[in-house]
Design an enzyme around this catalytic site. Structure first.
Site, PDB file in Angstrom:
ATOM      1  N   ASN A 150      42.083  35.268  59.791  1.00  0.00           N
ATOM      2  CA  ASN A 150      42.511  35.423  61.186  1.00  0.00           C
ATOM      3  C   ASN A 150      41.657  34.647  62.168  1.00  0.00           C
ATOM      4  OD1 ASN A 150      40.457  37.288  60.468  1.00  0.00           O
ATOM      5  ND2 ASN A 150      40.879  38.471  62.303  1.00  0.00           N
ATOM      6  N   GLU A 248      33.340  44.429  56.537  1.00  0.00           N
ATOM      7  CA  GLU A 248      34.009  44.510  57.852  1.00  0.00           C
ATOM      8  C   GLU A 248      35.499  44.564  57.576  1.00  0.00           C
ATOM      9  OE1 GLU A 248      30.543  44.791  59.611  1.00  0.00           O
ATOM     10  OE2 GLU A 248      32.519  45.035  60.501  1.00  0.00           O
ATOM     11  N   CYS A 282      41.054  41.899  64.268  1.00  0.00           N
ATOM     12  CA  CYS A 282      40.788  43.284  63.849  1.00  0.00           C
ATOM     13  C   CYS A 282      40.392  44.147  65.044  1.00  0.00           C
ATOM     14  CB  CYS A 282      39.689  43.313  62.806  1.00  0.00           C
ATOM     15  SG  CYS A 282      38.188  42.536  63.368  1.00  0.00           S
ATOM     16  N   GLU A 462      27.133  43.537  61.159  1.00  0.00           N
ATOM     17  CA  GLU A 462      26.841  42.116  61.320  1.00  0.00           C
ATOM     18  C   GLU A 462      26.307  41.933  62.728  1.00  0.00           C
ATOM     19  OE1 GLU A 462      30.834  40.665  60.179  1.00  0.00           O
ATOM     20  OE2 GLU A 462      29.804  39.685  58.527  1.00  0.00           O
TER      21      GLU A 462
HETATM   22  O1  TXE Z   1      42.849  40.099  53.676  1.00  0.00           O
HETATM   23  P1  TXE Z   1      42.215  40.150  52.247  1.00  0.00           P
HETATM   24  P2  TXE Z   1      44.088  39.298  54.091  1.00  0.00           P
HETATM   25  C1  TXE Z   1      43.483  43.083  57.275  1.00  0.00           C
HETATM   26  C2  TXE Z   1      44.868  42.972  57.860  1.00  0.00           C
HETATM   27  C3  TXE Z   1      45.570  42.107  56.881  1.00  0.00           C
HETATM   28  C4  TXE Z   1      44.977  42.602  55.591  1.00  0.00           C
HETATM   29  C5  TXE Z   1      45.128  41.590  54.499  1.00  0.00           C
HETATM   30  O2  TXE Z   1      45.481  44.247  57.842  1.00  0.00           O
HETATM   31  O3  TXE Z   1      46.971  42.315  56.874  1.00  0.00           O
HETATM   32  O4  TXE Z   1      43.604  42.791  55.883  1.00  0.00           O
HETATM   33  O5  TXE Z   1      44.721  40.330  55.049  1.00  0.00           O
HETATM   34  C6  TXE Z   1      39.476  37.546  49.642  1.00  0.00           C
HETATM   35  N1  TXE Z   1      37.567  39.931  45.520  1.00  0.00           N
HETATM   36  N2  TXE Z   1      42.553  42.128  57.834  1.00  0.00           N
HETATM   37  O6  TXE Z   1      45.056  39.037  53.001  1.00  0.00           O
HETATM   38  O7  TXE Z   1      43.213  40.176  51.150  1.00  0.00           O
HETATM   39  C7  TXE Z   1      40.618  36.706  50.159  1.00  0.00           C
HETATM   40  O8  TXE Z   1      40.809  35.573  49.328  1.00  0.00           O
HETATM   41  C8  TXE Z   1      36.977  39.118  46.412  1.00  0.00           C
HETATM   42  C9  TXE Z   1      41.530  42.622  58.720  1.00  0.00           C
HETATM   43  O9  TXE Z   1      43.491  38.106  54.748  1.00  0.00           O
HETATM   44  O10 TXE Z   1      41.295  41.262  52.345  1.00  0.00           O
HETATM   45  C10 TXE Z   1      40.121  36.348  51.546  1.00  0.00           C
HETATM   46  O11 TXE Z   1      39.208  35.279  51.491  1.00  0.00           O
HETATM   47  N3  TXE Z   1      37.615  38.550  47.456  1.00  0.00           N
HETATM   48  C11 TXE Z   1      40.350  41.693  58.730  1.00  0.00           C
HETATM   49  C12 TXE Z   1      39.410  37.617  51.973  1.00  0.00           C
HETATM   50  O12 TXE Z   1      39.099  38.317  50.783  1.00  0.00           O
HETATM   51  C13 TXE Z   1      38.914  38.853  47.629  1.00  0.00           C
HETATM   52  C14 TXE Z   1      40.758  40.263  58.923  1.00  0.00           C
HETATM   53  C15 TXE Z   1      40.262  38.515  52.853  1.00  0.00           C
HETATM   54  O13 TXE Z   1      41.449  38.740  52.149  1.00  0.00           O
HETATM   55  C16 TXE Z   1      39.612  39.707  46.751  1.00  0.00           C
HETATM   56  C17 TXE Z   1      41.789  39.899  57.996  1.00  0.00           C
HETATM   57  C18 TXE Z   1      38.875  40.257  45.663  1.00  0.00           C
HETATM   58  N4  TXE Z   1      39.445  41.057  44.758  1.00  0.00           N
HETATM   59  C19 TXE Z   1      42.658  40.828  57.465  1.00  0.00           C
HETATM   60  N5  TXE Z   1      40.905  39.788  47.185  1.00  0.00           N
HETATM   61  C20 TXE Z   1      39.307  41.990  59.799  1.00  0.00           C
HETATM   62  N6  TXE Z   1      38.658  43.130  59.726  1.00  0.00           N
HETATM   63  O14 TXE Z   1      39.083  41.151  60.642  1.00  0.00           O
HETATM   64  C21 TXE Z   1      40.996  39.019  48.291  1.00  0.00           C
HETATM   65  N7  TXE Z   1      39.810  38.445  48.556  1.00  0.00           N
END
Ligand code: TXE
Length: 481
Positions: A150, A248, A282, A462
């Protein structure tokens, strides 16, 4: 733009031999490919980081600081190219990337380039016992930084900067959905004189690449930003390995609006806190609660403002709402919209709720900014993180009711409170369950302050010196003389 891994200050193709398509959200087309790295690539990055660690951890604070400040300068010098790359990858308006994402990435390096020169520890004299204790804070070694799509460069650098400032070497993975600015960062850090192996960037999806970083036995700390579900998975993997974790995660942030607020400032800011970055921050205030006395006025004025938000191509300066980040994410958001449409008695869509077709970009991932009136905070759309241009609104009667609504989810990341009543502010900020409470403002950040959530919004902090504490281990030395 074909992207490669950045290991040992060199571009490297994935040992895995696998690649992923990289999509441009604004047009819904493929515009490049990225490595889908696996554990072999992560091991290669780890070995480079391990080899660089002895020298980097013994590099003087002044030298580390100088290199980090140079990185900050180079990010600023490349603002245009980085903002264009960020916007193309994420779908956000270019002007937003230029105004927020890229400047913050530079600030992250500049802040920690300075902070590390002021980072100190304590000594404790045991008077009468001829004993002196002092604490050394040692860098951990090789650490993992995993970031989401994001705020790609903003969040990626917010982990990397304190990690390397503290003397660690890093294996970093950006989201596979938005790899471009992380790729460009590799070129920048090398140009700034960061030694080979200090920062290694591997691209790929979570299951193959991210998981390999988290599961690597010698990467002893993981800083992660992403979804709560993924955070829980990472915690299950890392906990038995006794790794340090900073998670986070998601949020479902309340926006509490009292009748005594500065109405015009509140309205301007609430439009922004609802739909900035297409609602994909977020910290967005996605649950809006308004004191009964001004609820009808707010409803009319807010809906009118939202109806006038222009949805368009990210390159156009008039665009207020760009494309959401992926086809899959748009479908996820649309599932919530469909749910609301199926229960009109519980969800009244006041504006929005549909796709937008942008001329010449018919395959782009566009959605209308949507405002939905709800009757209960227990409804699905108030309990689950939608993470798109969708907010709900409902009235509250008094402070106690507002507090009950605000705290009535499993999340606790941030909250926004609009009131000019000082006593109310002091009372409510004590009771709101969140890691950050903004009063009469939103997304107003001072990098010295700790950042993070409570409850299901994550663990760890953080920002500030807290991030340097996370990326170092305290060692106490006790000397009797
Ligand atoms: O997050 P993911 P995504 C929330 C928001 C969104 C949801 C999914 O609701 O719809 O999370 O978003 C890596 N081991 N937020 O798909 O899947 C992945 O490759 C290690 C809130 O972006 O959590 C990416 O680099 N890493 C949030 C990162 O994790 C893994 C901002 C985030 O992916 C993994 C974004 C694993 N098993 C989404 N699986 C905020 N708090 O700002 C995935 N990844």
């Amino acid at each position: 733009m074909d992207i490669k891994n950045f290991i040992n200050n060199e571009e490297q193709i994935p040992l895995s031999g696998f690649w992923l398509d990289n999509y441009e959200p604004a047009s819904g087309t493929i515009y490049g490919e990225i490595p889908n790295s696996n554990e072999d690539d992560v091991e290669k990055a780890y070995q480079a980081a391990k080899a660089a660690f002895p020298s980097w951890s013994n590099t003087s604070i002044d030298e580390r600081s100088k290199i980090m400040l140079r990185i900050a300068d180079l990010i600023e010098e490349n603002l245009g190219a980085l903002a264009a790359a960020e916007s193309r990858d994420n779908g956000k308006p270019v002007w937003l990337a230029q105004a927020v994402d890229i400047p913050r990435a530079s600030s992250n390096f500049r802040f920690y380039g300075h902070a590390i020169t002021q980072y100190a520890t304590k000594a404790h004299e045991s008077v009468g016992k001829n004993t002196m204790n002092y604490t050394i804070r040692k860098p951990i070694g090789v650490v993992g930084c995993i970031s989401p799509w994001n705020l790609p460069l903003y969040l990626f650098t917010w982990k990397i900067a304190p990690a390397i400032a503290a003397g660690n070497c890093v294996v970093a993975k950006p989201s596979e959905v938005t790899p471009a600015t992380a790729y460009l960062l590799g070129e920048i850090v090398e140009k700034a004189g960061l030694p080979a192996g200090v920062l290694n960037i591997v691209h790929g999806n979570g299951a193959s690449c991210g998981q390999a970083i988290v599961a690597h036995p010698d990467i002893k700390a993981i800083s992660f930003t992403g979804g709560t579900t993924t955070g829980a998975h990472i915690a299950r993997t890392a906990a038995p390995m006794f790794k340090k974790l900073s998670l986070e995660l998601g949020g479902k942030n309340p926006n509490l609006i009292f009748a005594d607020c500065d109405y015009d400032k509140m309205l301007d800011t609430t439009v922004r806190s609802s739909f900035a970055n297409q609602g994909q921050i977020c910290l967005c205030g996605s649950r809006i609660f308004v004191q009964q006395e001004i609820y009808e006025r707010f409803k009319t004025d807010f809906v009118d403002r939202v109806k006038n938000l222009r949805v368009g191509h990210p390159d156009q300066s008039s665009t207020k709402v760009g494309a959401v980040v992926s086809a899959g994410h748009r479908e996820k958001i649309e599932e919530y919209l469909a749910f609301a449409k199926a229960e009109p008695e519980n969800y009244r869509i006041l504006t929005g709720g549909n796709r937008v077709i942008v001329k010449e970009y018919e395959k782009g991932y566009y959605l209308e900014p949507t405002v939905i009136e709800v009757s209960s905070n227990d409804c699905k759309l108030n309990q689950e993180e939608i993470f798109g241009p969708v907010v709900t609104i409902m009235p509250f009667t008094d402070e106690a009711h507002a507090l009950e609504l605000a705290n009535g989810t499993k999340y606790g990341l941030s909250a926004t409170l609009w009131t000019n009543d000082l006593s109310r502010t002091m009372r409510m900020t004590q009771e709101i369950e969140a890691g950050i409470v903004w009063v009469n403002t939103w997304l107003n950040r001072d990098l010295r302050t700790p950042f993070g959530g409570v409850k299901d919004s994550g663990v760890g902090r953080e920002g500030g010196f807290e991030a340097l504490d996370f990326f170092t281990e305290p060692k106490n030395v006790c000397i009797e003389y």
